[in-house]
Scaffold this motif. Structure first.
Motif, short mmCIF file in Angstrom:
data_model
loop_
_atom_site.label_atom_id
_atom_site.label_comp_id
_atom_site.label_asym_id
_atom_site.label_seq_id
_atom_site.Cartn_x
_atom_site.Cartn_y
_atom_site.Cartn_z
N ASP A 30 0.87 -1.17 0.00
CA ASP A 30 0.00 0.00 0.00
C ASP A 30 0.91 1.22 0.00
O ASP A 30 1.53 1.54 1.02
N ILE A 31 1.02 1.86 -1.14
CA ILE A 31 1.97 2.95 -1.33
C ILE A 31 1.19 4.26 -1.43
O ILE A 31 0.41 4.45 -2.35
N ARG A 32 1.44 5.14 -0.47
CA ARG A 32 0.68 6.39 -0.40
C ARG A 32 1.53 7.55 -0.90
O ARG A 32 2.68 7.70 -0.52
N ASP A 33 0.90 8.34 -1.76
CA ASP A 33 1.53 9.57 -2.26
C ASP A 33 0.49 10.67 -2.08
O ASP A 33 -0.40 10.84 -2.92
N GLY A 34 0.57 11.36 -0.95
CA GLY A 34 -0.45 12.35 -0.62
C GLY A 34 -1.79 11.67 -0.41
O GLY A 34 -1.91 10.75 0.40
N ASP A 35 -2.79 12.08 -1.18
CA ASP A 35 -4.13 11.49 -1.08
C ASP A 35 -4.29 10.24 -1.94
O ASP A 35 -5.30 9.56 -1.88
N ARG A 36 -3.30 9.96 -2.77
CA ARG A 36 -3.39 8.84 -3.71
C ARG A 36 -2.81 7.57 -3.08
O ARG A 36 -1.76 7.60 -2.46
N LEU A 37 -3.53 6.45 -3.25
CA LEU A 37 -3.08 5.16 -2.75
C LEU A 37 -2.90 4.22 -3.93
O LEU A 37 -3.83 4.01 -4.71
N GLU A 38 -1.71 3.68 -4.07
CA GLU A 38 -1.41 2.71 -5.12
C GLU A 38 -1.18 1.37 -4.44
O GLU A 38 -0.44 1.29 -3.47
N GLN A 39 -1.82 0.32 -4.94
CA GLN A 39 -1.69 -1.00 -4.32
C GLN A 39 -1.18 -2.01 -5.33
O GLN A 39 -1.71 -2.13 -6.44
N TRP A 40 -0.14 -2.71 -4.92
CA TRP A 40 0.47 -3.76 -5.73
C TRP A 40 0.40 -5.05 -4.92
O TRP A 40 0.69 -5.05 -3.73
N LEU A 41 0.05 -6.13 -5.57
CA LEU A 41 -0.02 -7.44 -4.90
C LEU A 41 1.01 -8.36 -5.54
O LEU A 41 1.02 -8.57 -6.75
N LEU A 42 1.89 -8.88 -4.71
CA LEU A 42 2.91 -9.84 -5.13
C LEU A 42 2.53 -11.19 -4.55
O LEU A 42 2.51 -11.37 -3.33
N ALA A 43 2.19 -12.13 -5.42
CA ALA A 43 1.85 -13.49 -5.00
C ALA A 43 3.06 -14.38 -5.29
O ALA A 43 3.58 -14.37 -6.41
N ILE A 44 3.50 -15.11 -4.27
CA ILE A 44 4.67 -15.98 -4.41
C ILE A 44 4.22 -17.42 -4.16
O ILE A 44 3.59 -17.72 -3.15
N ASP A 45 4.54 -18.29 -5.09
CA ASP A 45 4.20 -19.71 -4.96
C ASP A 45 5.43 -20.52 -5.34
O ASP A 45 5.67 -20.79 -6.52
N HIS A 46 6.23 -20.86 -4.35
CA HIS A 46 7.43 -21.66 -4.52
C HIS A 46 8.34 -21.10 -5.62
O HIS A 46 8.76 -21.81 -6.52
N GLY A 47 8.61 -19.80 -5.51
CA GLY A 47 9.52 -19.15 -6.44
C GLY A 47 8.84 -18.49 -7.62
O GLY A 47 9.40 -17.59 -8.24
N GLN A 48 7.63 -18.93 -7.96
CA GLN A 48 6.88 -18.28 -9.04
C GLN A 48 6.29 -16.98 -8.49
O GLN A 48 5.66 -17.00 -7.42
N MET A 49 6.49 -15.89 -9.20
CA MET A 49 5.99 -14.60 -8.74
C MET A 49 5.02 -14.01 -9.74
O MET A 49 5.25 -14.03 -10.93
N ARG A 50 3.93 -13.50 -9.19
CA ARG A 50 2.91 -12.85 -10.01
C ARG A 50 2.61 -11.50 -9.38
O ARG A 50 2.32 -11.41 -8.18
N VAL A 51 2.70 -10.45 -10.17
CA VAL A 51 2.45 -9.10 -9.69
C VAL A 51 1.20 -8.54 -10.37
O VAL A 51 1.06 -8.63 -11.59
N THR A 52 0.31 -7.99 -9.56
CA THR A 52 -0.88 -7.32 -10.09
C THR A 52 -1.12 -6.05 -9.28
O THR A 52 -0.61 -5.91 -8.16
N ARG A 53 -1.88 -5.17 -9.85
CA ARG A 53 -2.36 -4.01 -9.08
C ARG A 53 -3.69 -4.43 -8.49
O ARG A 53 -4.65 -4.64 -9.22
N SER A 54 -3.69 -4.62 -7.17
CA SER A 54 -4.88 -5.17 -6.54
C SER A 54 -4.95 -4.77 -5.07
O SER A 54 -3.93 -4.64 -4.40
N ALA A 55 -6.17 -4.62 -4.59
CA ALA A 55 -6.42 -4.33 -3.17
C ALA A 55 -6.87 -5.57 -2.42
O ALA A 55 -7.29 -5.47 -1.27
N GLU A 56 -6.78 -6.74 -3.06
CA GLU A 56 -7.27 -7.95 -2.39
C GLU A 56 -6.43 -8.29 -1.16
O GLU A 56 -5.28 -7.87 -1.05
N PRO A 57 -6.99 -9.03 -0.22
CA PRO A 57 -6.27 -9.39 1.00
C PRO A 57 -4.98 -10.15 0.69
O PRO A 57 -4.87 -10.83 -0.33
N ALA A 58 -4.01 -10.01 1.60
CA ALA A 58 -2.71 -10.66 1.43
C ALA A 58 -2.21 -11.18 2.77
O ALA A 58 -2.65 -10.73 3.83
#
Length: 120
Positions: A30-58
């Motif tokens: 959750d990266i805040r820049d003033g009033d703006r919130l940017e959310q990136w989700l990094l899912a790791i599964d045994h070395g496999q990495m998937r990056v999305t812009r998402s607010a889903e739980p982690a």
């Protein structure tokens, strides 16, 4: 493109990191820049990495300012030190948050080579 965006783009292109072969979980930034919130989700599964812009739980949520996130992406700020200074807040699995630090550049910052502190 910001340093943070470039960081996540590198992870997307790489798609895998053998240093995380025994890791399974997700980290939301959750990266805040003033009033703006940017959310990136990094899912790791045994070395496999998937990056999305998402607010889903982690498994772990890392809250940080855009300034500190960019500095980390450039290798100018150590994540553990930033946590200790209160510049980064971690909710969830602290161990996973600390492991994520391996993904950030280890290049010494120019200011350190000159003996100047950037104030971060």
């Amino acid at each position: 493109m910001t340093a943070t965006e470039a960081f996540f783009e590198r992870l997307t292109v790489a798609g895998q990191d053998p240093r995380f072969s025994k890791v399974r979980g997700s980290v939301r930034f959750d990266i805040r820049d003033g009033d703006r919130l940017e959310q990136w989700l990094l899912a790791i599964d045994h070395g496999q990495m998937r990056v999305t812009r998402s607010a889903e739980p982690a498994t772990t949520v890392i809250r940080v300012s855009a300034r500190v996130a960019d500095a980390m992406a450039r290798g100018e700020v150590n994540g553990v030190a930033a946590i200790a200074r209160g510049e980064i807040m971690v909710d969830g699995d602290l161990g996973l948050a600390l492991r994520i630090g391996r993904l950030f550049s280890r290049e010494p910052r120019l200011a350190q080579r000159r003996g100047v502190d950037s104030g971060t």
